[in-house]
Scaffold this motif. Structure first.
Motif, PDB file in Angstrom:
ATOM      1  N   TYR A   1      45.604  44.233  39.762  1.00 52.72           N
ATOM      2  CA  TYR A   1      45.348  42.802  39.577  1.00 52.72           C
ATOM      3  C   TYR A   1      45.899  42.361  38.241  1.00 52.72           C
ATOM      4  O   TYR A   1      45.654  43.003  37.224  1.00 52.72           O
TER       5      TYR A   1
ATOM      6  N   PHE B   1      37.531  40.351  47.611  1.00 55.46           N
ATOM      7  CA  PHE B   1      38.803  40.715  46.990  1.00 55.46           C
ATOM      8  C   PHE B   1      39.779  41.218  48.036  1.00 55.46           C
ATOM      9  O   PHE B   1      39.379  41.753  49.065  1.00 55.46           O
TER      10      PHE B   1
ATOM     11  N   HIS C   1      48.665  38.491  44.659  1.00 61.24           N
ATOM     12  CA  HIS C   1      47.653  39.503  44.976  1.00 61.24           C
ATOM     13  C   HIS C   1      46.406  39.317  44.140  1.00 61.24           C
ATOM     14  O   HIS C   1      45.292  39.461  44.611  1.00 61.24           O
ATOM     15  N   SER C   2      46.593  38.967  42.869  1.00 56.80           N
ATOM     16  CA  SER C   2      45.421  38.868  42.011  1.00 56.80           C
ATOM     17  C   SER C   2      44.882  37.454  42.024  1.00 56.80           C
ATOM     18  O   SER C   2      45.620  36.518  42.146  1.00 56.80           O
TER      19      SER C   2
ATOM     20  N   LYS D   1      38.641  33.593  42.401  1.00 54.49           N
ATOM     21  CA  LYS D   1      38.319  34.533  41.327  1.00 54.49           C
ATOM     22  C   LYS D   1      37.123  34.102  40.500  1.00 54.49           C
ATOM     23  O   LYS D   1      37.113  33.060  39.937  1.00 54.49           O
TER      24      LYS D   1
ATOM     25  N   SER E   1      52.867  36.945  36.805  1.00 53.82           N
ATOM     26  CA  SER E   1      52.414  37.904  37.811  1.00 53.82           C
ATOM     27  C   SER E   1      53.569  38.736  38.353  1.00 53.82           C
ATOM     28  O   SER E   1      53.441  39.940  38.577  1.00 53.82           O
TER      29      SER E   1
ATOM     30  N   TYR F   1      42.013  38.628  36.460  1.00 53.36           N
ATOM     31  CA  TYR F   1      40.801  39.221  37.012  1.00 53.36           C
ATOM     32  C   TYR F   1      39.559  38.404  36.669  1.00 53.36           C
ATOM     33  O   TYR F   1      39.607  37.477  35.855  1.00 53.36           O
TER      34      TYR F   1
END
Lengths: 538, 216, 189, 145
Positions: A448, C179, C188-189, D145, A64, A451
């Motif tokens: 992102y 989100f 962040h993701s 997620k 990341s 995902y």
């Protein structure tokens, strides 16, 4: 048979030193061409690496942290090192003085200095890349940018320095257009490319200093905590966004106006048709330049700015749409009753009309307050600005490069390969970015690394598209470089166009004109004058 | 005046058709440069305006610690230097070379005075800890975030001071070149451009002075 | 109300989603018409007036006042409709109903925490009643985050050292994605 | 070509004008300092800015020759000021109007001396007036997620 003249600007002086100390606007344009294309390649590599990583929802091959640095560098390099300087510094430098019948820009030494400043700024950016990278996104939003441990200072310093390069180019063009037009060339006899560059230059001169002071304040905030942007020191991070977008929104028009300028030029030259609505296009350039300064807050509808400000910005934003729309309609009307040749530049022009229309119309979604709340910071935005920046500016730039390539080098590229490459880029681009509209509207946020599984097919398709586009670009690099050695001589006027740069030899002589031309007609009188293409004389 | 073979004066660059065009271009270029300077400082004025609007009491309290005497002295010094600069150009227009040098030297000395006064002001503030941002240690000012006032003070007067120093450098160069006889009533563009720059520096100070010294 | 989602928009599960989607589709259809016109005409002209020989003079047509006024005025009217429509819904999104249930939201690297008025709290999962306006009082502990629930069409930046407010009213029971849309670093993701 | 330089002889202003303008500028400086010691409340700022603007205009008009030169310079000069004014005014439409709908929206910034978060108690206090129970809970929003 066309022949390349014995002496021209490329071979009138020899050696590296003659290039590094040159004050000839054409040679400076070439210096910019190579340095800017280098960074286009670097930025493009980052893009391909990013798309590759996004092929799967999970980590594929980079962490990341690395991902964040890659998209920051992709953005920063593409914006500051490629797309802002690309058209003015390369094509503007090369053709603008010839188009208005001048021997050079007003301040040739300043012009060279701005290239050196560009290189110095680029070195700072490269330094930040090797000294640990940057992970703030190209927008450097505070307080993230004031707290992250990566080398924010060196890249902001780089952007600060690049700003001066941009200012000096703009300043040079404004003075050149005001003072060095050939006798008889009134404002409304200037080619529209010059109008577009002039409007761009105004923005460069008026907006870029604010970027300078913004980045200086950001650096000071990081170094001594002055308390303007950092909430930890009592500052306001939203104020940073105001400062940043006060430059960066006009900067979007620094990017797109030159693209529009090139389209106006190409669409007439390759359809041998007088431009439709000359004055409307000229004035809309100035109108866009003016309006660009008062709409910056539409990047901040969800930032927590006041509702009053949001309303004002939304209202004003729609007034940028009108002049852009007028330009598009004028270009379409120009084609009416023309004589359209399907040359590579014309294909790029048609691609531009297609892609820029999508880019512009999707802007309406984002100007509407309530819809923007949903779409802000999703892939819809990413797709929108790539349609405007790549589909608009880059496509126009590539078209312009092909349009003036024979003038720059005196040689033609391979038309067949050029058309294949144009097709690949067009198809690849739509595959890459149209999917992003759909997944963005469906809620996929930007930036992102990992995902949700539901977006996987879109991301995968998008990645395949980017590969197609990459192949198109490599093909282009191949045939363009090859044309330098064995392209067939193009002659003075391969397109049968009427502006001044086609009247001088290809490549042009060192001082452009032996005698300054006297202008007594408009630049697009295809209804009165017939200029034969020198390509078909062979 | 020295001339090249085709009758053009030696200072005329090849891409201009006559001296007038060259002069006008330089002047327009200079004005555009001044425009960028205005907007560069402008960002700091926005900083000042926004924070003053947020914390009016703090700004009023903070301005009591700056030295009005020194500020006023500097304003008068800088205005006088602007007059001598304008007169230097006028003397060159009339072709009085030694008078030009005399006025340029006065401008330089006045600018030097400005910087010396500035030095004493800064030194005093450093002693008291009235410093920008996180170095701020002074405790005598009531109100929210007084360090922001000093951030604005040092950034704006500092950037202005840097401009004065750059101006001094250019004036030294002008004095040398004027002595060497580079300029004439037909060609004094460099002096004129420096004059414009110098007046702009003065003009910015004219706004900084009341904002920091008078109405806190 | 569409709860399954369309090609363009995710399923809608809040009271304002219908408004937002309505405007979205209005712009979409108008855009498609304009786009088809622009691209269709360019393609048609490009084909019909393709070059048929070298060095022919072309028509000198260079303006048509009526046409130009037409394509200035019509888009202006259209964008004004979009502006007013967008602004009205925007105010709806921003003005919280009086009886709203208030939840304190805190964003930080890299999780959300929610404090309920009764004193309970939860991490990364907000649980609210259906058919009841929910007011979010949001704050960040470090950098800017952004609270985004696609199915509710709600998004608001979460700023450090300052409160921001938004609200929504869910119309159906279920589990929805939340989100963060403001870039905030590694997680962040 | 050289005769051109003589047809466009630059405008040379009289010595007395420069000295006069210089005297007025110094005079205005004294006035503005003097006025700053009299309390007019908010008008102090207005007066000081007005005097500064007059002084700046004199410098621009006479020392910088804007009055005599090509009006184009004036256009660029004023457009810089115009965009600067736009920048300040529109930004203030945000920074000064954030509390329009809810007072609390703009709260924290103005009071923070050095970063200090409002305590949870304050928030609890605001929420006290509400009496909805989470028992009716049935909508779950998940950030995983």
């Amino acid at each position: 048979m066309n022949k390349i003249p014995d002496t021209h600007y490329l071979n009138c002086k020899k050696g590296i030193k003659s290039w590094l100390t040159t004050v000839d606007h054409k040679r400076i344009g070439i210096l910019y061409l190579f340095s800017i294309m280098f960074f286009f390649f670097v930025g493009g590599m980052f893009a391909v690496l990013l798309r590759l990583e996004l092929l799967t929802p999970n980590e594929l091959y980079i962490s990341s942290d690395t991902y964040n640095q890659f998209f920051t560098l992709h953005g920063a390099i593409m914006i500051f090192l490629f797309i802002i300087p690309a058209i003015p510094a390369i094509l503007g430098n090369f053709v603008l003085p010839i188009m208005i019948g001048a021997k050079d820009v007003a301040f040739p030494r300043l012009n060279l200095a701005s290239w050196y400043i560009y290189i110095v700024g680029a070195l700072f950016a490269v330094f930040s890349l090797v000294s640990g990278g940057v992970d703030t996104g190209w927008t450097f939003y505070t307080p993230y940018s004031t707290t992250t441990t990566t080398s924010v200072i060196s890249i902001t310093l780089g952007a600060f320095i690049l700003g001066f390069s941009s200012i000096f180019t703009g300043l040079n063009f404004i003075v050149t257009v005001h003072k060095l037009r050939s006798p008889g060339m009134t404002w409304f006899k200037m080619p529209l490319f010059v109008w577009g560059m002039y409007a761009t230059a105004l923005i460069q001169v008026l907006a870029t200093p604010v970027l300078g002071i913004t980045l200086a304040l950001l650096i000071m905030e990081r170094l001594i905590g002055i308390g303007i942007f950092d909430p930890a020191m009592g500052g306001d991070p939203v104020l940073f966004q105001h400062f940043f977008w006060f430059y960066s929104h006009p900067a979007v028009y620094i990017m797109i106006l030159p693209g529009m300028a090139i389209i106006s030029e190409m669409i007439t030259a390759h359809s041998h048709k007088k431009i439709f609505g000359y004055k409307a296009i000229a004035y809309s350039s100035l109108g866009i330049a003016f309006a660009s300064f008062i709409v910056w807050g539409h990047h901040m509808f969800t930032s927590g700015q006041s509702e009053l400000a949001a309303m004002i910005f939304s209202f004003l934003t729609f007034f940028v749409a009108i002049p852009s729309g007028i330009k598009v309609f004028n270009w379409v009307a120009t084609l009416y009753k023309g004589s359209i040749a399907f040359t590579t530049p014309m294909l790029y022009t048609l691609a531009f009309l297609f892609l820029f229309s999508i880019g512009g119309l999707t802007g309406i979604f984002l100007g509407a307050l309530s819809v923007d709340i949903h779409l802000h910071d999703t892939y819809f935005i990413v797709a929108h600005f790539h349609y405007v920046m790549v589909g608009g500016t880059v496509i126009a730039f590539l078209g312009g490069l092909h349009h003036w390539w024979p003038k720059m080098w005196g040689r033609m590229y391979n038309e067949t390969l050029a058309k294949i490459s144009c097709g690949l880029i067009f198809v690849g681009f739509n595959m890459t970015f149209f999917t992003q509209f759909i997944m963005g509207a469906n809620g996929m946020p930007r930036r992102y690394h990992l995902y949700d599984e539901m977006y996987r097919p879109f991301h995968a398709f998008s990645t395949y598209g980017s590969m197609v586009m990459a192949v198109g670009f490599f093909l282009m690099a191949y045939y363009l470089i090859r044309s330098l050695y064995n392209g067939k001589p193009a002659g003075n006027n391969p397109w049968g166009a009427l502006t001044y740069e086609w009247a001088v030899s290809s490549p042009p002589p060192e001082h452009n004109f032996d005698d300054i031309p006297i202008t007594d007609h408009g630049p697009y009188d295809y209804d009165k004058v017939v200029a034969k293409s020198t390509l078909t004389e062979n | 005046m020295s001339q090249t073979q085709d009758g053009h004066p030696s200072f005329l660059q090849h891409h201009f058709s006559d001296v007038e065009q060259q002069r006008e271009s330089a002047k327009l270029g200079m004005w555009l440069f001044l425009v960028t300077e205005i907007l560069l400082f402008g960002g700091l004025f926005v900083f000042y305006a926004i924070y003053r609007a947020w914390h009016p009491e703090m700004f009023i309290n903070a301005h009591t610690v700056v030295n009005i005497g020194m500020g006023t002295t500097n304003t008068i010094v800088l205005i006088t230097s602007s007059v001598t600069m304008a007169l230097a150009i006028r003397s060159m227009q009339l072709g009085k070379q030694s008078q030009t040098i005399w006025f340029l030297v006065s401008t330089l000395l006045l600018a030097g005075t400005f910087m010396v006064v500035k030095y004493f002001e800064y030194a005093h503030k450093f002693d008291l800890g009235q410093l920008p941002g996180k170095f701020y240690t002074f405790t005598g000012i009531e109100g929210t975030n007084p360090h922001v006032f000093f951030s604005a003070y040092f950034l704006m007067t500092g950037l202005h001071g840097i401009h004065v120093l750059i101006g001094m450098g250019i004036i030294v160069w002008l004095i040398i070149k004027t002595r060497a006889g580079m300029f004439s009533p037909q060609y004094y563009t460099h002096i004129e451009m420096t004059g414009l720059y110098w007046h702009l520096v003065d003009l910015i100070w004219i706004f900084l002075f009341p904002l920091f010294y008078l109405v806190g | 109300m569409d709860t399954t989602g369309t090609f363009w928009m995710p399923p809608s599960h809040s009271t304002i989603a219908g408004d937002v989607d309505g405007l979205f589709y209005f712009i979409l259809y108008t855009s498609v018409i304009i786009f088809a016109l622009v691209v269709g005409l360019s393609a048609y002209f490009a084909f019909k007036y393709r070059r048929r020989g070298e060095a022919v003079k072309t028509d000198g047509l260079d303006h048509n006042v009526k046409l130009e006024i037409f394509w200035t005025v019509i888009p202006t009217i259209l964008v004004m409709i979009v502006f007013v429509w967008g602004f009205k819904t925007y105010m709806k999104i921003n003005v919280v109903p009086k009886d709203a249930y208030e939840i304190k939201v805190t964003g930080q690297k890299w999780f959300w925490s929610f404090d309920y008025p009764e004193g309970g709290n939860s991490i990364n999962e907000i649980v609210v009643p259906v058919d009841k306006p929910i007011k979010l009082l949001m704050d960040s502990k470090d950098v800017i985050h952004s609270f985004f629930v696609p199915d509710f069409r709600v998004k608001m930046d979460v700023l450090p050292n300052r409160y921001s407010i938004t609200w929504f009213e869910a119309t159906s029971v279920g589990e929805f994605n939340l989100f963060c849309t403001e870039f905030c670093g590694k997680g962040h993701s | 070509m050289t005769q051109n330089t003589h047809t466009n002889e630059p405008h040379i202003l009289p010595l007395s004008l420069y000295l006069g303008i210089g005297a007025i500028l110094i005079g205005l400086t004294v006035v503005t300092v003097y006025v700053s010691f009299i309390h007019f409340g908010a008008f102090n700022l207005l007066i000081a800015m007005l005097i500064a603007t007059v002084k700046a205009s004199l410098v621009a008009m006479y020392f910088m020759h804007l009055k005599y030169d090509n009006k184009l310079y004036m256009v660029f000069f004023l457009s810089a000021l115009f965009f600067l004014a736009t920048f300040i005014v529109i930004t203030m439409f945000d920074t000064l109007r954030r509390g329009d709908i809810y007072e609390i929206k703009s709260g924290a910034i103005r009071d923070a001396v050095i970063y200090d978060k409002l305590s949870v108690d304050t928030v609890q206090g605001i929420a006290d007036s509400l009496s909805v129970s989470t028992d009716t809970t049935d909508v779950v929003i998940d950030s995983s997620k």
